[in-house]
Write a protein that holds these residues in place. Structure first.
Motif, PDB file in Angstrom:
ATOM      1  N   ASP A 145       1.211  51.955 -27.707  1.00 41.94           N
ATOM      2  CA  ASP A 145       0.623  51.559 -26.440  1.00 41.94           C
ATOM      3  C   ASP A 145       0.386  50.060 -26.445  1.00 41.94           C
ATOM      4  N   LEU A 146       0.048  49.546 -25.284  1.00 41.58           N
ATOM      5  CA  LEU A 146      -0.420  48.171 -25.198  1.00 41.58           C
ATOM      6  C   LEU A 146      -1.779  48.053 -25.874  1.00 41.58           C
ATOM      7  N   ARG A 147      -2.140  46.863 -26.296  1.00 41.43           N
ATOM      8  CA  ARG A 147      -3.513  46.621 -26.741  1.00 41.43           C
ATOM      9  C   ARG A 147      -4.123  45.541 -25.855  1.00 41.43           C
ATOM     10  N   ARG A 148      -5.409  45.639 -25.641  1.00 42.65           N
ATOM     11  CA  ARG A 148      -6.072  44.756 -24.701  1.00 42.65           C
ATOM     12  C   ARG A 148      -6.135  43.334 -25.232  1.00 42.65           C
ATOM     13  N   LEU A 178      -2.796  46.148 -19.092  1.00 44.27           N
ATOM     14  CA  LEU A 178      -3.414  45.316 -20.127  1.00 44.27           C
ATOM     15  C   LEU A 178      -4.929  45.350 -20.034  1.00 44.27           C
ATOM     16  N   HIS A 179      -5.448  45.342 -18.810  1.00 42.40           N
ATOM     17  CA  HIS A 179      -6.907  45.450 -18.623  1.00 42.40           C
ATOM     18  C   HIS A 179      -7.430  46.776 -19.165  1.00 42.40           C
ATOM     19  N   ALA A 180      -6.667  47.842 -18.944  1.00 48.76           N
ATOM     20  CA  ALA A 180      -7.124  49.188 -19.306  1.00 48.76           C
ATOM     21  C   ALA A 180      -6.869  49.550 -20.761  1.00 48.76           C
ATOM     22  N   ALA A 181      -6.059  48.752 -21.454  1.00 45.34           N
ATOM     23  CA  ALA A 181      -5.678  49.078 -22.827  1.00 45.34           C
ATOM     24  C   ALA A 181      -6.863  48.960 -23.777  1.00 45.34           C
ATOM     25  N   PHE A 182      -6.711  49.543 -24.956  1.00 49.27           N
ATOM     26  CA  PHE A 182      -7.761  49.556 -25.973  1.00 49.27           C
ATOM     27  C   PHE A 182      -7.439  48.578 -27.094  1.00 49.27           C
ATOM     28  N   THR A 183      -8.454  48.206 -27.837  1.00 50.45           N
ATOM     29  CA  THR A 183      -8.267  47.403 -29.037  1.00 50.45           C
ATOM     30  C   THR A 183      -8.037  48.328 -30.229  1.00 50.45           C
ATOM     31  N   VAL A 184      -7.594  47.757 -31.333  1.00 50.35           N
ATOM     32  CA  VAL A 184      -7.383  48.539 -32.551  1.00 50.35           C
ATOM     33  C   VAL A 184      -8.679  49.197 -32.995  1.00 50.35           C
ATOM     34  N   GLU A 185      -9.781  48.457 -32.971  1.00 49.73           N
ATOM     35  CA  GLU A 185     -11.060  49.019 -33.413  1.00 49.73           C
ATOM     36  C   GLU A 185     -11.521  50.154 -32.509  1.00 49.73           C
ATOM     37  N   GLU A 186     -11.280  50.033 -31.225  1.00 49.83           N
ATOM     38  CA  GLU A 186     -11.651  51.115 -30.305  1.00 49.83           C
ATOM     39  C   GLU A 186     -10.834  52.371 -30.594  1.00 49.83           C
ATOM     40  N   GLN A 200      -2.866  56.052 -39.392  1.00 52.73           N
ATOM     41  CA  GLN A 200      -2.812  54.590 -39.508  1.00 52.73           C
ATOM     42  C   GLN A 200      -2.766  53.959 -38.125  1.00 52.73           C
ATOM     43  N   VAL A 201      -3.571  52.917 -37.930  1.00 58.86           N
ATOM     44  CA  VAL A 201      -3.559  52.148 -36.684  1.00 58.86           C
ATOM     45  C   VAL A 201      -3.201  50.713 -37.039  1.00 58.86           C
ATOM     46  N   ARG A 202      -2.205  50.155 -36.377  1.00 56.42           N
ATOM     47  CA  ARG A 202      -1.812  48.787 -36.688  1.00 56.42           C
ATOM     48  C   ARG A 202      -1.376  48.049 -35.429  1.00 56.42           C
ATOM     49  N   GLU A 203      -1.504  46.731 -35.488  1.00 50.63           N
ATOM     50  CA  GLU A 203      -1.035  45.872 -34.411  1.00 50.63           C
ATOM     51  C   GLU A 203       0.467  45.649 -34.549  1.00 50.63           C
TER      52      GLU A 203
END
Length: 227
Positions: A145-148, A178-186, A200-203
């Motif tokens: 997915d996109l990340r914010r 992009l506004h609605a996307a989540f961060t890795v920590e979220e 696993q979660v990665r950028e």
């Protein structure tokens, strides 16, 4: 994502490089684990849209059954039309109109993917909570997915870089996504809540995130993830 103009715009857009990259990543993860989809296995594409990735899965693993799921009826109609035009048999590629959480009537999946689905969900647990009920005893999951972006300036830069020449509708939707996307920590917190924090979660690159790993389905009678 059910307006006819929106559906046509996404169906006409060229996402070939990112779609192919997801399939290649699946290949890599399967190779690393030395596990491959077997004849008759069920592969599920959640939030399949017009079927871009579902079709690639059906061509990559022709002995399996691919099921594409999307809540937007118009997207599924577009996907079905493509399937017929490309002469892919319905016993190899099937589409279902259904919101999440969705539970397959029979088959347990050996592979569950989604692409750009998470940011469309007001409740992310609708995705994470349906994985174990859908999974078989050894199921690979891969979600991209996109990340914010970290700032409005970064958001503007991404929009200028990737959608400056796109139709106005796609430009608008990309900014909203992009506004609605989540961060890795979220996302990591969401997975902890779903007891899937072994994934696993990665950028990825300058705008994506990826969630991947193996799970054991609750239908297999096991509560713990597979190794």
């Amino acid at each position: 994502m059910n307006e006819p103009l929106q559906v046509k715009a996404y169906a006409a857009a060229d996402f070939a490089s990112t779609d192919q990259a997801l399939v290649e990543r699946l290949d890599q993860l399967l190779r690393d684990a030395d596990r491959w989809p077997a004849h008759g296995d069920c592969l599920i594409d959640l939030g399949c849209g017009p079927g871009n990735i579902s079709e690639r899965l059906a061509r990559r693993w022709p002995r399996c059954t691919v099921v594409g799921v999307d809540a937007a009826e118009q997207m599924i109609l577009e996907a079905e039309d493509r399937r017929r035009q490309n002469s892919i048999p319905s016993d190899r590629l099937q589409y279902v109109v259904a919101p999440l959480p969705w539970h397959a009537p029979s088959s347990q999946a050996s592979l569950i993917v989604s692409n750009s689905l998470l940011h469309h969900l007001h409740d992310p647990q609708k995705l994470w909570g349906c994985l174990r009920p859908l999974a078989g005893s050894h199921c690979l999951v891969l979600h991209r997915d996109l990340r914010r972006p970290s700032s409005s300036a970064e958001l503007d830069q991404l929009c200028e870089c990737y959608t400056a020449d796109a139709p106005e509708l796609l430009q608008r939707d990309y900014r909203a996504s992009l506004h609605a996307a989540f961060t890795v920590e979220e996302v990591k917190e969401q997975l902890r809540d779903a007891q899937l924090d072994h994934l696993q979660v990665r950028e990825l690159e300058d705008r994506y995130l990826e969630i991947s790993g193996w799970i054991t389905g609750c239908q297999a009678g096991l509560d713990q993830p597979s190794a």
